[in-house]
Motif scaffolding. Structure first.
Motif, mmCIF file in Angstrom:
data_model
loop_
_atom_site.group_PDB
_atom_site.id
_atom_site.type_symbol
_atom_site.label_atom_id
_atom_site.label_comp_id
_atom_site.label_asym_id
_atom_site.label_seq_id
_atom_site.Cartn_x
_atom_site.Cartn_y
_atom_site.Cartn_z
ATOM 1 N N VAL A 1 4.156 8.066 13.713
ATOM 2 C CA VAL A 1 5.016 7.013 13.155
ATOM 3 C C VAL A 1 6.470 7.459 13.200
ATOM 4 N N HIS B 1 6.394 -3.584 1.225
ATOM 5 C CA HIS B 1 7.152 -4.726 1.737
ATOM 6 C C HIS B 1 6.677 -6.023 1.096
ATOM 7 N N ASP C 1 1.108 -3.027 -0.680
ATOM 8 C CA ASP C 1 2.088 -2.778 0.381
ATOM 9 C C ASP C 1 3.512 -2.942 -0.164
ATOM 10 N N ALA D 1 2.748 1.498 14.039
ATOM 11 C CA ALA D 1 2.477 1.390 12.611
ATOM 12 C C ALA D 1 1.089 1.942 12.327
ATOM 13 N N ARG D 2 0.917 2.447 11.102
ATOM 14 C CA ARG D 2 -0.404 2.857 10.668
ATOM 15 C C ARG D 2 -1.265 1.613 10.474
ATOM 16 N N ASN E 1 -3.415 -0.727 8.266
ATOM 17 C CA ASN E 1 -3.636 -1.072 6.865
ATOM 18 C C ASN E 1 -5.062 -1.582 6.665
#
Length: 404
Positions: A308, A332, A330, A319-320, A322
């Motif tokens: 990342v 965000h 999260d 991105a990892r 989720n």
């Protein structure tokens, strides 16, 4: 009252009568309610079947129903009774939109056929949300998400990539068709604002999902005569997947020539950028399995966090992965206020609902809680001009029902 119907909401003043059930139609009308329309959900005495789908803490308020029916009011009418059908017609007198998923052969008996509606309500937008277009041989056949996923090519795409015929593990056909239905209804309302006339809108799941599948996968069959078969090779590669790292998985998308050159330099193999197999988009597409195989080998050598950070440094999207549980916390989604908590309606806590992410003038719209079955019957009938005696008669006959 739905908070999003207040003045200033984009669809303030638009009234929607929604006869649809399960997921396709309710998902579409939920978006209309989110954007400010007054959505009146007309249910049978048994209610929408999703009221009993998934975990629940109160009868008739299961999780799937809660996820599809915020910003709506619930009215119960028994359309098998003449009095119930008459009540519906009176509701339509003040409506802008009627949406339903009733099969064409049953519409006439309810007084909802196209000719009758056009004559009685010339400004009404009537949206028919069904499995198949009415002019084809499949018209009137029942359709559910699994059926349409199979018929529209989605299952074939999974089979081509994985070797196994499986459905996507989400109600993709219902939700994609629902988004298109909301868009089509908005387009019809815009057309009415210009012409003064309503129209009949037909949104068939099979056609909508076939179009969705074929955007990139019509491929060589786009041309006449064909230049090749169906299927976009890059997307169908068995090696297109979240890649294993040393301690987890990573979603990474080197796409342009510059992306790949920077990636190959990062792993100490800069000469691969000039390899004829990988020099240019067309070559990479033809050799996509080899390319993704190399990508998998390189990514397995470092941790997810290392990759990342490295991809951020060399400006490659990554991105990892989720989990669904990760989304609940999260950072965000937390920062943008994605989830809203509303009263559960049973006095035993709240329900958490995901938003749409859409903002108008920088603001997201507040939600009202999904309604209990028949919660608003009397209020809606009263607003439509029914007097107390008429409402009492409908309730006594069973043609209408009001929640306790």
């Amino acid at each position: 009252m739905n908070p999003s119907t207040k003045p200033g909401s984009p669809l303030h003043g638009v009234r929607v009568i929604d006869l649809s059930s399960v997921m396709f139609g309710p998902y579409a009308s939920q978006y209309l309610g989110d954007f400010g329309a007054e959505v009146i959900k007309v249910e049978t005495p048994l209610g929408d079947s999703t009221r009993r789908t998934g975990p629940s803490r109160a009868p008739g308020m299961a999780s799937v129903f809660l996820g599809l029916n915020r910003n709506k009011r619930s009215v119960v009418l028994d359309l098998k009774q003449a009095a119930g059908r008459d009540a519906l017609q009176r509701l339509l007198e003040g409506a802008d939109v009627l949406m339903h998923n009733i099969r064409p052969q049953k519409l006439g008996a309810l007084g909802l056929d196209a000719a009758t509606l056009r004559e009685r309500y010339p400004r009404l937008v009537c949206a028919s949300l069904n499995g198949f277009g009415e002019s084809g041989p499949y018209a009137g056949q029942p359709a559910y998400d699994d059926i349409i996923q199979g018929m529209s090519g989605l299952v074939d795409l999974v089979q081509r990539q994985t070797g196994e015929s499986r459905y996507l593990p989400t109600a993709a056909a219902d939700k994609i068709a629902g988004l298109v239905a909301a868009q089509a209804i908005l387009a019809a309302l815009l057309g009415r604002a210009q012409s003064g006339q309503g129209c009949q809108v037909e949104v068939p799941m099979f056609e909508v999902l076939s179009s969705f599948s074929l955007v990139e996968h019509l491929a060589g069959q786009t041309f006449q005569p064909p230049t090749g078969g169906t299927g976009y090779a890059r997307v169908l590669s068995a090696d297109r997947r979240p890649y294993r790292t040393r301690d987890g998985h990573l979603c990474v998308m080197p796409y342009t020539d510059e992306h790949w050159a920077r990636f190959f330099a990062e792993v100490g193999r800069p000469e691969l950028a000039a390899d004829p197999r990988f020099a240019g988009m067309d070559a990479r597409t033809r050799h996509i399995d080899e390319l993704y195989g190399l990508l998998a080998e390189f990514l397995a050598q470092r941790s997810t966090a290392d990759w990342v950070a490295a991809c951020a440094r060399i400006d490659i999207p990554a991105a990892r992965v989720n989990s669904l549980d990760d989304l609940l916390a999260d950072p965000h989604l937390q920062a943008v206020g994605f989830f809203q908590e509303l009263p559960n309606g049973d006095g035993r806590g709240a329900v958490r609902l995901p938003g749409t992410g859409v903002r108008f003038d920088g603001q997201s719209r507040p939600f009202s809680a999904p309604p209990r079955l028949a919660e608003h019957t009397c209020d809606v009938l009263n607003a439509a001009g029914f007097n107390e005696q008429e409402i009492a008669g409908l309730l006594a006959s069973g043609a209408a029902r009001q929640a306790d």
